[in-house]
Design an enzyme around this catalytic site. Sequence first.
Site, PDB file in Angstrom:
ATOM      1  N   LYS A 106      19.728  33.569  36.159  1.00 17.67           N
ATOM      2  CA  LYS A 106      19.592  32.132  35.935  1.00 17.67           C
ATOM      3  C   LYS A 106      20.974  31.507  35.817  1.00 17.67           C
ATOM      4  O   LYS A 106      21.825  31.998  35.076  1.00 17.67           O
ATOM      5  CB  LYS A 106      18.783  31.909  34.654  1.00 17.67           C
ATOM      6  CG  LYS A 106      18.356  30.477  34.411  1.00 17.67           C
ATOM      7  CD  LYS A 106      17.485  30.398  33.164  1.00 17.67           C
ATOM      8  CE  LYS A 106      17.084  28.974  32.854  1.00 17.67           C
ATOM      9  NZ  LYS A 106      16.302  28.893  31.593  1.00 17.67           N
ATOM     10  N   HIS A 108      21.563  28.194  34.929  1.00 19.81           N
ATOM     11  CA  HIS A 108      21.588  26.993  34.103  1.00 19.81           C
ATOM     12  C   HIS A 108      20.869  27.282  32.783  1.00 19.81           C
ATOM     13  O   HIS A 108      20.186  28.290  32.652  1.00 19.81           O
ATOM     14  CB  HIS A 108      20.895  25.822  34.818  1.00 19.81           C
ATOM     15  CG  HIS A 108      19.437  26.082  35.107  1.00 19.81           C
ATOM     16  ND1 HIS A 108      19.029  26.858  36.165  1.00 19.81           N
ATOM     17  CD2 HIS A 108      18.314  25.691  34.460  1.00 19.81           C
ATOM     18  CE1 HIS A 108      17.713  26.931  36.177  1.00 19.81           C
ATOM     19  NE2 HIS A 108      17.251  26.229  35.150  1.00 19.81           N
TER      20      HIS A 108
END
Length: 226
Positions: A106, A108
């Site tokens: 991921k 963010h």
Amino acid sequence: MAIQKYKQDFIKFMVECGVLTFGDFVTKSGRNTPFFINTGNYQNGAELRALGSYYAKAINEAYGTDFDILFGPAYKGIPLAVATVMALNEEYGANVRYASNRKEIKDHGDKGIMLGSSIQKKDKVVIIEDVTTAGTSIRETLPIITKSGDVDVLGLSVSVDRAEKGQGEKSALKEIEDTYGFKTSSIVSMGEVREYLEESLVQGTPIVGEDILKDIDAYYEKYGAV
């Protein structure tokens, strides 16, 4: 040798949940098999609560509860780890952390590959998976765990030991022990499942017929570990 009652209950539980099924299947490793185990078929709170309890009992028997992290590889390992740490807390008073990984990193928010707890140096880790047929998944899992530094992997716990050849003549779980130097364990083995199925047939409450038992025997003639 009599099968422990909780193991008998677990086998019946797998069948009732549609997790252990019989027929004609192909495993991830490409083997044609007369039985299939799909832990993705545990679908509701009651089933996951029971599953966590079975895993917790087996893990306590194999490793005790003095460890820090229960790591469940994505994706199926995530609900297994969550259900089991809850059961370890409720039934044994152990406050074990759970951790898992994302398949994709991921970029963010809470960036990174990990879910749940971070893994820290010196943590004692038990890995939880559904089944291990050929031992391929552990090669992906271990680098994720050891990337955190000097951790102590106590072992791998699966629901069913298929007890068949891995990359060589030994079972996948035995190969993992020999290769990586940690213990492996299971709630039940397919030998115990086979014994329970035969007992149900003899007692007049058959789960499968003799044809399936013969197919299982033929499968292990070909793929059974030494």
